[in-house]
Design an enzyme around this catalytic site. Structure first.
Site, short mmCIF file in Angstrom:
data_model
loop_
_atom_site.label_atom_id
_atom_site.label_comp_id
_atom_site.label_asym_id
_atom_site.label_seq_id
_atom_site.Cartn_x
_atom_site.Cartn_y
_atom_site.Cartn_z
N SER A 119 37.82 24.11 38.88
CA SER A 119 37.60 24.93 37.68
C SER A 119 38.87 25.58 37.14
O SER A 119 38.86 26.10 36.03
CB SER A 119 36.54 26.00 37.94
OG SER A 119 37.08 27.05 38.71
N LYS A 156 38.62 32.89 39.16
CA LYS A 156 38.46 32.71 37.70
C LYS A 156 39.42 33.62 36.95
O LYS A 156 40.00 34.54 37.51
CB LYS A 156 37.03 33.07 37.26
CG LYS A 156 35.93 32.19 37.80
CD LYS A 156 35.90 30.86 37.11
CE LYS A 156 34.77 29.99 37.61
NZ LYS A 156 34.94 29.48 38.94
#
Length: 197
Positions: A119, A156
């Site tokens: 990601s 993230k």
């Protein structure tokens, strides 16, 4: 750290965390109590850590131990973090890895996590990389963070608007996750990435 037993690794990590939290080292009895072993067993672990060069002790004095200068730039690798869906944290001391002092922020604690998932590939953080995390409980918009939500950890980009936190992947094929701010705990900010070629 590959020459240490699992228990010795845990004792060393406990000593480091105790010193960081309290400003002084634990006593033999405190180590024994933490690991539910006898004081003699705790002392044997300290002797082994000293022989292997991880700590320095002064015999006969309580709390007279310190982490060896030779491992001060060795940062704990404490498990894996998902760069994808949030997953349960895997937190165990795997190893210590020497990091150049120029990568470390003075006055902060650091740890390493092994990245699993894709990601964050648009930030050049790939599956199998090690991320160097500066331990802190706050972040600015755009920081790459290790964050915990409901006991699960993810890697993230952090954005906060009002009482909503967005944890945004750096992969166009994946979607952001949104949470109420009080549900998100920042474990630290990524300050370096290491990769084997």
């Amino acid at each position: 750290m590959k020459d240490l037993t699992e228990r010795q690794r845990k004792v060393l990590l406990f000593i480091e965390e105790f010193i960081e939290k309290n400003g002084y080292p634990p006593s033999v009895r405190e180590i024994a109590r933490r690991f539910r072993i006898t004081p003699r067993g705790a002392l044997l672990h300290l002797i082994a850590l000293e022989k292997k060069g991880y700590i320095e002790r002064k015999n006969g004095k309580p709390r007279a131990l310190r982490i060896s200068k030779s491992i001060r730039n060795k940062i704990p690798l404490i498990g894996e973090i998902r760069a994808g869906e949030k997953r349960e944290a895997i937190e165990y001391l795997e190893d210590y890895i020497e990091i150049p002092e120029s990568f470390l922020s003075s006055g902060y604690d650091h740890f390493l996590l092994k990245v699993k998932g894709e990601s964050m590939i648009e930030e050049h953080i790939c599956d199998g990389d090690l991320v160097l995390v500066r331990r802190q409980d706050w972040a600015q918009n755009g920081d790459i963070v290790a964050a915990m939500v409901d006991g699960e950890v993810t890697l993230k980009k952090f954005y906060q608007r009002g009482d909503t936190v967005e944890l945004r992947p750096a992969n166009r094929e994946m979607s952001s996750m949104f949470f109420r701010a009080e549900k998100v705990k920042i474990l630290g900010k990524v300050v370096g990435v290491f990769r084997k070629l």
